[in-house]
Each structure stands twice: as structure tokens, then as C-alpha cells.
Write a protein that holds these residues in place. Structure first.
Motif, short mmCIF file in Angstrom:
data_model
loop_
_atom_site.label_atom_id
_atom_site.label_comp_id
_atom_site.label_asym_id
_atom_site.label_seq_id
_atom_site.Cartn_x
_atom_site.Cartn_y
_atom_site.Cartn_z
N ILE A 235 6.36 71.73 20.97
CA ILE A 235 5.39 70.72 21.40
C ILE A 235 4.13 70.88 20.55
CG2 ILE A 235 3.98 69.86 23.29
CD1 ILE A 235 6.09 70.93 25.21
N ALA A 236 3.84 69.87 19.75
CA ALA A 236 2.67 69.88 18.86
C ALA A 236 1.98 68.52 18.96
CB ALA A 236 3.09 70.19 17.43
N THR A 237 1.69 68.13 20.18
CA THR A 237 1.16 66.79 20.43
C THR A 237 -0.34 66.69 20.25
OG1 THR A 237 1.08 67.36 22.78
CG2 THR A 237 3.02 66.17 22.01
N GLY A 238 -1.00 67.82 20.03
CA GLY A 238 -2.44 67.78 19.85
C GLY A 238 -3.19 67.71 21.18
N ALA A 239 -4.51 67.75 21.07
CA ALA A 239 -5.38 67.61 22.25
C ALA A 239 -6.03 66.24 22.17
CB ALA A 239 -6.43 68.71 22.26
N THR A 240 -5.37 65.26 22.78
CA THR A 240 -5.83 63.87 22.65
C THR A 240 -6.45 63.31 23.92
OG1 THR A 240 -3.59 63.11 23.16
CG2 THR A 240 -4.16 63.37 20.83
N ALA A 241 -6.59 64.16 24.95
CA ALA A 241 -7.24 63.71 26.19
C ALA A 241 -8.75 63.78 25.97
CB ALA A 241 -6.82 64.58 27.37
N TRP A 242 -9.37 62.63 25.74
CA TRP A 242 -10.78 62.63 25.37
C TRP A 242 -11.68 62.89 26.58
CZ3 TRP A 242 -8.49 57.64 23.63
CH2 TRP A 242 -8.44 56.69 24.64
N ARG A 243 -12.85 63.46 26.29
CA ARG A 243 -13.83 63.73 27.34
C ARG A 243 -14.62 62.46 27.63
NH1 ARG A 243 -14.47 68.76 24.32
NH2 ARG A 243 -13.59 70.48 25.55
N GLU A 244 -14.94 62.29 28.89
CA GLU A 244 -15.64 61.10 29.35
C GLU A 244 -17.14 61.35 29.50
OE1 GLU A 244 -16.05 58.12 29.88
OE2 GLU A 244 -14.08 57.27 29.51
N LEU A 245 -17.90 60.29 29.69
CA LEU A 245 -19.33 60.36 29.95
C LEU A 245 -19.61 59.58 31.23
CD1 LEU A 245 -22.03 61.36 28.81
CD2 LEU A 245 -22.27 59.16 27.64
N PRO A 246 -19.48 60.24 32.38
CA PRO A 246 -19.59 59.54 33.67
C PRO A 246 -21.04 59.33 34.09
CG PRO A 246 -19.08 61.85 34.04
CD PRO A 246 -19.13 61.67 32.55
N ILE A 247 -21.68 58.34 33.52
CA ILE A 247 -23.07 58.03 33.83
C ILE A 247 -23.17 56.55 34.20
CG2 ILE A 247 -23.99 59.84 32.33
CD1 ILE A 247 -24.54 57.66 30.24
N PRO A 248 -24.26 56.14 34.82
CA PRO A 248 -24.42 54.72 35.18
C PRO A 248 -24.29 53.80 33.98
CG PRO A 248 -26.08 56.04 36.30
CD PRO A 248 -25.39 56.96 35.34
N GLY A 249 -23.53 52.73 34.16
CA GLY A 249 -23.34 51.74 33.10
C GLY A 249 -22.12 51.99 32.23
N ARG A 250 -21.38 53.06 32.50
CA ARG A 250 -20.22 53.36 31.66
C ARG A 250 -19.18 52.25 31.71
NH1 ARG A 250 -16.57 53.27 28.96
NH2 ARG A 250 -15.15 54.93 28.21
N GLY A 408 -15.38 64.90 22.03
CA GLY A 408 -14.35 65.92 21.91
C GLY A 408 -13.19 65.67 22.86
N PHE A 409 -12.29 66.63 22.91
CA PHE A 409 -11.03 66.49 23.65
C PHE A 409 -10.80 67.73 24.50
CE2 PHE A 409 -10.92 64.28 19.63
CZ PHE A 409 -10.52 63.00 20.00
N SER A 410 -10.19 67.52 25.67
CA SER A 410 -10.03 68.62 26.62
C SER A 410 -8.64 69.23 26.60
CB SER A 410 -10.34 68.12 28.04
OG SER A 410 -9.48 67.04 28.40
N GLY A 411 -7.66 68.55 26.04
CA GLY A 411 -6.30 69.09 26.03
C GLY A 411 -5.31 67.97 25.77
N PRO A 412 -4.02 68.26 25.91
CA PRO A 412 -3.01 67.22 25.66
C PRO A 412 -3.04 66.13 26.71
CG PRO A 412 -1.98 69.19 26.55
CD PRO A 412 -3.41 69.54 26.29
N ASP A 413 -2.74 64.91 26.27
CA ASP A 413 -2.64 63.76 27.17
C ASP A 413 -1.35 63.88 27.99
OD1 ASP A 413 -2.68 61.34 28.43
OD2 ASP A 413 -2.48 60.13 26.61
N ARG A 414 -1.46 63.77 29.31
CA ARG A 414 -0.30 63.95 30.17
C ARG A 414 0.29 62.63 30.65
NH1 ARG A 414 -1.50 69.10 34.04
NH2 ARG A 414 0.65 68.61 34.62
N SER A 415 -0.25 61.51 30.17
CA SER A 415 0.17 60.22 30.71
C SER A 415 1.60 59.84 30.35
CB SER A 415 -0.78 59.12 30.22
OG SER A 415 -0.74 58.99 28.81
N ASP A 416 2.17 60.41 29.27
CA ASP A 416 3.53 60.05 28.89
C ASP A 416 4.59 60.81 29.69
OD1 ASP A 416 3.37 62.59 27.79
OD2 ASP A 416 3.25 61.88 25.72
N GLY A 417 4.18 61.81 30.46
CA GLY A 417 5.13 62.51 31.33
C GLY A 417 5.79 63.72 30.71
#
Length: 495
Positions: A235-250, A408-417
Motif C-alpha cells: 500500500i503506497a497510496t500517499g497521505a491525501t487526506a487534507w487538513r481542514e480550516l473549520p472557521i466561520p465562512g468556510r 498539509g495532509f493528515s494521512g491516507p484517504d479512507r473514502s475508497d474503503g
């Protein structure tokens, strides 16, 4: 050493960049074509006979830097190419994209400008292709073992090439329509033209590696099913789970993640689109995030002729020199660096309110505000201290028709299962857990690169690919002659 006094008599000269006014009108690489070769032998001569080459320790690949510097200075390109490829599958990638921790570890860098190691590396790689010194290396015989590599970024490609050359039958699965991962759709063309990538992929095809594009494992192909079809899986899928900015107006329109914006610009360069549906043309652009991805967004927005571009960095502006107390040689220091994109935006004065070039340092975003149609129109920020605490009276507002989040990115994207279907154990920080042999909690399944290490540099990604290949080869055959430059727990040099 060809010239034992070269480091004393020859000043550092870098590969010159094309004039800003010229290069921002196209998507070609920023450097002057043909201008590196005439200067590189003298630059290689600056390499010292330092006894203990700390550049080896600074580079996770263990590149034999003094050896190929000496060979270049003697105009022996074939031997230099052999020594370079002995430790690095893709030196034309690292020579263009790596921030060169090896130069920070150069002994000469203690009190002088370091050897231009990165420039020498890319000169050797390009010369090797030009002179035919990088032919395919198919195995003499096949092992009868099969390996699936999931992901075609630098880790996946390095692992696949090493395992193919060891005689295993390897198939690389890539969810996108083209190979390369972030090198394809994340890295802009002006940093690395994609023909460099295509050339390596064709080399790998000739060696016997198979590729399956537009195939997301976990969605298009079941992960558990894939595991049963192959003797081992990487498994070499990279860390593609991007970090969010949870502030008003996002929630306002016009705010995008960097990796929603950059791939579209790359697809224009690939010919898939006539123009990007998320273009900076004529807009006031603010990039939130001071790293390399933010700089990639910056260079892209400048080429799309944005009305203005400002980049926000939450950290204070670093100094021009290494702090010997907190970041002593040979660690990689956090100093003020001016990338090609920052140089372009500075010279074009795209951000008149910025502190330095186009960056606002020590700046924290508070909220976004928009118009009646729900589209972002301004970004509100405040200056912060070293603990990221707001400083009273420092608030300001920037016009913003397009906001790009490069956090930046927090880790691998888990949405594909993929991860859940295999039932892989995870670390608390969101990366795939693995043991000392790169193996995951599922026998025969290995994890490498950013998916397990976390967001890192391309040179570490390739080192991970080479190391996991050795681990898989050992798992399949009981032993391995493949090099393993790093272990899964190795980290860059720090104080």
C-alpha cells in the motif's frame, strides 16, 4: 577529488532561472535550458575530501554524493550515472523536487555555501538519458511470485521497479487516469515537466511492470479480493487526506483545497481541459499555508494572471542564516528561502500588503465573509505570537475572490474503503500501523511512503519504496539482495 582546492577557489553557482517576465507566460520548467551543463563540472569540483561525508546521513537514500561529484568533475558521465542509479531509481525527480537536505548536511555548509548537490544530481540524470545510460533492466528470470502495488507515486513506482527487477511479477494500481500520483496532478509543470515521468514509466513497462489506471482499490476492485489474487500487496497510496480550516465562512463558494485546484491546472497542461473551471484569472487570491504546496498554488495563480496573490504563513518569518543553537549543522534548518514562485510574485508585486515577497508571516485566518450570492469576498486575519496567540490590534482584511487551503495532509484517504476492507490497524495520528518489516496487521500486506510515515519529502518516499521492496522480497523468498536504505522508524536528523 579532481581539484583539491575547488571549494576554496570556485564560488557556488546555481542553475540560472529564466527571466520572470518570460517564464510566467508559459508552463515550462523555470530554469534556462542548457545553462547547467557548462557550469556543473566546476561546481562538482567544490566537493571536499571531507573524510566523513555527512551528506550521506542527511539523504535517506544514502546517495554516494562525493563519488559522483568526483566523476562529474572528471567528465565520466557513465560511471556517475551508475553510481547515482545505484541508490536512487528516479534522480531526475529528486533533482527537481527535493529540497536537498543533503546540501544542509554538506561539510562545506558549516561556514560556506554548500556544494550544489541537487544541480549535480539532475545534470547526471538528464545526461544519462541523453547518452543512453538508463536502459531498461528486466530480470534474467521470473520468480513466479506476484505483487500488487497500490499507488503510483514515487514510493509505489520505486517499490514496483525494485520488485520487478528482482524477478517478481508486479502490477501497479492507480486510481487516477494517469500514473504518477502527486507528481502527475499535484506538482505543477513549471517544477517538473511530465515527460520526465513518462520516460521512467516507459522504462518500467519495458522491464515488465504492469500498470492498471483508473482503478481504485476498495471501490473498483475489492481490497480483500486483491489480497487473495497476489502473493503480497504494497500500500503506497500517499497521505491525501487534507487538513481542514473549520472557521466561520468556510462554507462559502470560492474556497478550495489546494489539491482541488492544482490537478485542474495540470489537466489543462495535459490537454484534458481548455481552461481550468477553478481559475485564478482576474481574481484576488489568498493562499492559506506557507509550505511547498502553497508555493505551487502561488506559481499556478501567477501564470493564470490573478489580479493579486497573497500567501499566509502562520509561522514567524525565519532568519536568513542557520540558528546554530536550535538547528545546528548538519540538520535541515528552517531559514528564509525564496522559491521560484515567490521570486515571480515578488517581482510582479502581486501582494502589495505582504511583509516579505508575497507572504504574510505569523498570520492566522479568523474568518471568511462573502457577498449576497454566497461567494467569498474577503479574508480576515490577525497576527500571532510564537504560541499562535492573537496579538491585539493586528487584525486586517484582505480581498479574496479565491481562497486556496494548503494546510498539509493528515494521512491516507479512507473514502475508497481500502483500509477498512482489509481491516488494517491504524496509528492514532491517522497513518497505517506497521512493524519493523514494513508489514501491516494483515499478513502479506505492507505499507510504505506517506500512507504510513505521514507527509514527507520525495526523497524519503523513494527510500521507503526501495526499503519496502526489500522487505517484500524477503517475505516472498526468505532472503533479499535488494538494498534497504531506511527502516520504518527512521526519521530526519534533528537535535
Amino acid at each position: 577529488m579532481a581539484d583539491p582546492k575547488g571549494f576554496m577557489t570556485t564560488p557556488r553557482r546555481d542553475w540560472p532561472r529564466r527571466p520572470v517576465a518570460e517564464r510566467v507566460r508559459d508552463w515550462n520548467e523555470v530554469y534556462v535550458p542548457g545553462a547547467l551543463l557548462p557550469i556543473i563540472d566546476k561546481q562538482a569540483d567544490r566537493c571536499m575530501d571531507c573524510g566523513i561525508p555527512f551528506c550521506h546521513e542527511a539523504c535517506p537514500l544514502g546517495n554516494l554524493i562525493p563519488e559522483w561529484n568526483d566523476l562529474v568533475s572528471r567528465d565520466d558521465w557513465r560511471a556517475a550515472a551508475d553510481r547515482l542509479h545505484a541508490t536512487n531509481n528516479f534522480p531526475e525527480f529528486t533533482g527537481r523536487l527535493c529540497p536537498a537536505p543533503c546540501e544542509a548536511g554538506c561539510v562545506l555548509a558549516i561556514n560556506q555555501p554548500a556544494v550544489t548537490i541537487k544541480n549535480v544530481e539532475v545534470a547526471i540524470a538528464d545526461r544519462a538519458w541523453e547518452l543512453g545510460f538508463a536502459p531498461p533492466s528486466p530480470p534474467d528470470r521470473l520468480s513466479g511470485r506476484t505483487v500488487a502495488v497500490i499507488g503510483s507515486g514515487p514510493t509505489g513506482l520505486a517499490a514496483a521497479q525494485q520488485l520487478t527487477r528482482a524477478g517478481h511479477t508486479v502490477a501497479v494500481y492507480e486510481k487516477d487516469d494517469r500514473l504518477g500520483g502527486l507528481m502527475r496532478y499535484g506538482i505543477p509543470e513549471f517544477k517538473m515537466e511530465k515527460h520526465h515521468l513518462e520516460r521512467r514509466i516507459e522504462q518500467m513497462r519495458a522491464e515488465g511492470t504492469k500498470f492498471r489506471t483508473s482503478t481504485a482499490v476498495g471501490r473498483d476492485v475489492g481490497a480483500a479480493e486483491l489480497r487473495t489474487r497476489y502473493d503480497a500487496v504494497v500500500i503506497a497510496t500517499g497521505a491525501t487526506a487534507w487538513r481542514e480550516l473549520p472557521i466561520p465562512g468556510r462554507e462559502l463558494d470560492g474556497i478550495y483545497q489546494a489539491m482541488e485546484y492544482l490537478p485542474l491546472a495540470n489537466r489543462v497542461c495535459e490537454g484534458d481541459l481548455e481552461c481550468s473551471p477553478v481559475s485564478a484569472a482576474g481574481k484576488h487570491v489568498v493562499i492559506v499555508g506557507g509550505g511547498d504546496t502553497g508555493a505551487d498554488c502561488l506559481g499556478t495563480a501567477v501564470r493564470q494572471e490573478a489580479a493579486s496573490v497573497t500567501q499566509l504563513d502562520i509561522y514567524a518569518q525565519p532568519g536568513a542564516e542557520r540558528d546554530d543553537d536550535t538547528e545546528p549543522w548538519p540538520t535541515y534548518p528552517k531559514i528564509y528561502r525564496l522559491s521560484a514562485a515567490h521570486e515571480e510574485a515578488r517581482d510582479l508585486e502581486t501582494a502589495p500588503e505582504a511583509d516579505a515577497d508575497v507572504r504574510l508571516f505569523a498570520a492566522s485566518t479568523l474568518r471568511f465573509t462573502g457577498d449576497d450570492s454566497g461567494h467569498v469576498r474577503s479574508l480576515h486575519l490577525v497576527e500571532v505570537d510564537a504560541g499562535r496567540r492573537p496579538l491585539p490590534g493586528t487584525g486586517r482584511t484582505l480581498p479574496a475572490d479565491l481562497v486556496l487551503l494548503a494546510l498539509g495532509f493528515s494521512g491516507p484517504d479512507r473514502s475508497d474503503g481500502l483500509i477498512d476492507q482489509l481491516g488494517l490497524a491504524m496509528e492514532a495520528r491517522g497513518t497505517i500501523a506497521r512493524g519493523a518489516d514494513f508489514g501491516t496487521s494483515v499478513p502479506g500486506v505492507f505499507a510504505a511512503g506517506d500512507a504510513a510515515r505521514g507527509q514527507s519529502l520525495i526523497v524519503w518516499a523513494i527510500a521507503e519504496g526501495r526499503a519496502v521492496a526489500a522487505a517484500v522480497d524477503r517475505y516472498l523468498t526468505g532472503s533479499s539482495r535488494l538494498p534497504a536504505p531506511i527502516g520504518p522508524y527512521d526519521r530526519p536528523m534533528t537535535v
